[in-house]
Design an enzyme around this catalytic site. Structure first.
Site, PDB file in Angstrom:
ATOM      1  N   ARG A  23     -12.904   4.034  50.696  1.00 29.26           N
ATOM      2  CA  ARG A  23     -11.960   4.535  49.804  1.00 29.26           C
ATOM      3  C   ARG A  23     -10.756   5.228  50.309  1.00 29.26           C
ATOM      4  O   ARG A  23     -10.056   5.866  49.605  1.00 29.26           O
ATOM      5  CB  ARG A  23     -12.483   5.344  48.643  1.00 29.26           C
ATOM      6  CG  ARG A  23     -13.459   4.339  47.749  1.00 29.26           C
ATOM      7  CD  ARG A  23     -13.647   5.151  46.512  1.00 29.26           C
ATOM      8  NE  ARG A  23     -14.961   4.307  45.681  1.00 29.26           N
ATOM      9  CZ  ARG A  23     -15.716   4.895  45.062  1.00 29.26           C
ATOM     10  NH1 ARG A  23     -15.701   6.068  44.711  1.00 29.26           N
ATOM     11  NH2 ARG A  23     -16.511   4.200  44.415  1.00 29.26           N
ATOM     12  N   ARG A  27      -6.366   6.993  45.764  1.00 28.06           N
ATOM     13  CA  ARG A  27      -5.824   8.122  44.819  1.00 28.06           C
ATOM     14  C   ARG A  27      -5.806   9.407  45.482  1.00 28.06           C
ATOM     15  O   ARG A  27      -5.029  10.234  44.785  1.00 28.06           O
ATOM     16  CB  ARG A  27      -6.577   8.039  43.517  1.00 28.06           C
ATOM     17  CG  ARG A  27      -7.907   7.994  43.236  1.00 28.06           C
ATOM     18  CD  ARG A  27      -8.356   7.837  42.020  1.00 28.06           C
ATOM     19  NE  ARG A  27      -9.906   7.920  42.178  1.00 28.06           N
ATOM     20  CZ  ARG A  27     -10.519   7.918  40.773  1.00 28.06           C
ATOM     21  NH1 ARG A  27     -10.029   7.888  39.731  1.00 28.06           N
ATOM     22  NH2 ARG A  27     -11.949   7.894  41.025  1.00 28.06           N
ATOM     23  N   ARG A  36       1.335   3.749  42.631  1.00 23.31           N
ATOM     24  CA  ARG A  36       0.869   3.302  41.365  1.00 23.31           C
ATOM     25  C   ARG A  36       1.565   3.428  40.204  1.00 23.31           C
ATOM     26  O   ARG A  36       1.587   2.711  39.457  1.00 23.31           O
ATOM     27  CB  ARG A  36      -0.545   4.071  41.378  1.00 23.31           C
ATOM     28  CG  ARG A  36      -1.271   4.016  40.289  1.00 23.31           C
ATOM     29  CD  ARG A  36      -2.232   2.413  40.058  1.00 23.31           C
ATOM     30  NE  ARG A  36      -2.781   2.337  38.841  1.00 23.31           N
ATOM     31  CZ  ARG A  36      -4.156   2.769  38.620  1.00 23.31           C
ATOM     32  NH1 ARG A  36      -4.867   3.150  39.701  1.00 23.31           N
ATOM     33  NH2 ARG A  36      -4.834   2.606  37.644  1.00 23.31           N
ATOM     34  N   ASP A  73     -10.828  -4.598  45.176  1.00 20.01           N
ATOM     35  CA  ASP A  73     -12.270  -4.256  44.283  1.00 20.01           C
ATOM     36  C   ASP A  73     -13.342  -5.090  44.233  1.00 20.01           C
ATOM     37  O   ASP A  73     -13.037  -6.417  44.502  1.00 20.01           O
ATOM     38  CB  ASP A  73     -11.609  -3.901  42.807  1.00 20.01           C
ATOM     39  CG  ASP A  73     -12.808  -3.254  42.024  1.00 20.01           C
ATOM     40  OD1 ASP A  73     -12.662  -1.925  42.057  1.00 20.01           O
ATOM     41  OD2 ASP A  73     -13.709  -3.707  41.441  1.00 20.01           O
ATOM     42  N   TYR A 147     -22.908  -5.710  36.817  1.00 19.26           N
ATOM     43  CA  TYR A 147     -21.709  -5.310  36.259  1.00 19.26           C
ATOM     44  C   TYR A 147     -21.537  -6.561  35.663  1.00 19.26           C
ATOM     45  O   TYR A 147     -20.975  -6.866  34.340  1.00 19.26           O
ATOM     46  CB  TYR A 147     -20.533  -5.393  37.182  1.00 19.26           C
ATOM     47  CG  TYR A 147     -20.170  -3.924  37.754  1.00 19.26           C
ATOM     48  CD1 TYR A 147     -19.669  -2.975  37.032  1.00 19.26           C
ATOM     49  CD2 TYR A 147     -20.677  -3.783  38.979  1.00 19.26           C
ATOM     50  CE1 TYR A 147     -19.490  -1.651  37.591  1.00 19.26           C
ATOM     51  CE2 TYR A 147     -20.549  -2.463  39.483  1.00 19.26           C
ATOM     52  CZ  TYR A 147     -19.958  -1.369  38.614  1.00 19.26           C
ATOM     53  OH  TYR A 147     -19.542  -0.200  39.318  1.00 19.26           O
TER      54      TYR A 147
END
Length: 343
Positions: A23, A27, A36, A73, A147
């Site tokens: 990652r 962010r 973003r 993702d 998921y």
């Protein structure tokens, strides 16, 4: 000319360890947050190939990491399989319809949803320094299935584990379909310029041993075998988070070229129990990187020392946290880059 990360994944035990962070594109970086805010939602950013390429390159530009991990993702695969995907603020990703309620046959496949991701890979690969390895990735079938069945993430994957016990045939069909799309997806990334790929099995730790063999080892082995036929020289990293003592069986049974080790695993145990020539990746606790201080250096050096006798890619035990200070990342890089195997 291959860089140190690619060399290590192919078995070289280098004196100075390559480093990238899971990652790392995201962010915790102010430049990411700025982009973003300009581009809007997460999925829109993923599908804006210029923006996604920029996000992928940002941490390489700032820190000089040895690898660039594709900004995307893991749920792109079920999205391409026909489920609707949305990311809700404060709630995480949602997939619909849930396969606990509907059959796999009810989905309308949308393979075109994979194509912009390949374009992002192409754009990044064209811009990276020659020594920086382009990393593609996908979620592993068990994690993706959790998921798809439940429609969202959960703490213990209760619904999916129960579904897998109750209807083996239906669940196997879901997993097999994920395997097929994942092979296509990773092969497409490789054709676009990915030099190595990683399989993320974020929820592997929730399974009992027999279920782990059936839903983690077997599907990942099928993916690796298919990729090796298509791209025999491209390394595959397997990361079964939470596997614990089952990590050695995973390393032996899946055929992966390198194995990622999460922060719960003692690196001395991993160095002893994993196949002796296999490259390993990991395994600093992301929360220790968040906290910083003298303990960060001590633990990082301990990990480096434990894996000194085998090929090792320094990384975290999972993804970097969004509130991690930039200064702590810079400090970690200094520690790793100053360490040498023969020191």
């Amino acid at each position: 000319m291959p860089g140190p990360l690619l060399d290590t994944l192919k078995g070289a035990n280098l004196a100075r360890r390559p480093i990238w962070l899971m990652r790392q594109a995201g962010r915790y970086l102010p430049e990411y947050r700025e982009l973003r805010a300009e581009k809007g939602g997460f999925l829109a950013l993923v599908y804006d190939t210029d923006a996604a390429a920029e996000v992928t390159i940002q941490p390489v530009r700032r820190f000089g990491f040895d690898g660039a991990i594709l900004f995307s993702d893991i749920l792109i695969v079920p999205y391409a399989m026909g489920q609707a995907l949305e990311f809700l603020a404060g709630e995480g990703p949602k997939l619909s319809p849930r396969l606990i309620d509907r059959t796999l046959d009810s989905l309308d496949e949308a393979p075109q949803r994979l194509h912009p991701i390949y374009e992002t890979v192409r754009k990044v690969a064209a811009q990276l320094p020659a020594e920086t390895t382009m990393l593609g990735f996908a979620g592993s079938p068990w994690t993706i299935a959790t998921y798809m069945v439940a429609g969202e993430g959960s703490r213990d994957q209760h619904d999916t584990r129960a579904f897998a016990y109750a209807d083996r045939e239906a669940f196997a069909a879901i997993v097999d379909a994920i395997v097929d799309v994942t092979v296509e997806y990773l092969s497409g990334q490789i054709q676009a310029g990915a030099e190595a790929v990683q399989l993320f099995d974020s929820w592997a730790g929730s399974l009992a041993p027999a279920e782990f063999e059936r839903w983690v080892i077997e599907p990942n082995a099928a993916i690796v075998a298919a990729l090796k036929k298509l791209h025999p020289d491209v390394p595959v990293i397997g990361f079964p988070k939470g596997a614990g003592e089952k990590l050695a069986l995973y390393a032996q049974g899946t055929g992966v070229d390198a194995v990622g080790v999460d922060e719960t695993v003692n690196p001395a145990w991993a160095a002893r129990e994993l196949p002796s020539s296999m490259p390993v990746q990991g395994n600093l606790d992301p929360l220790l990187l968040l906290a910083g201080g003298a303990e960060l250096e001590r633990r990082a050096r301990h990990i480096l020392d434990c894996f000194a006798d085998r090929p090792h890619v320094f990384n975290l035990g999972h993804g970097i946290g969004q509130f991690t200070p930039i200064a702590h990342v810079e400090y970690l890089l200094e520690v790793v880059r100053e360490w040498t195997r023969d020191a």
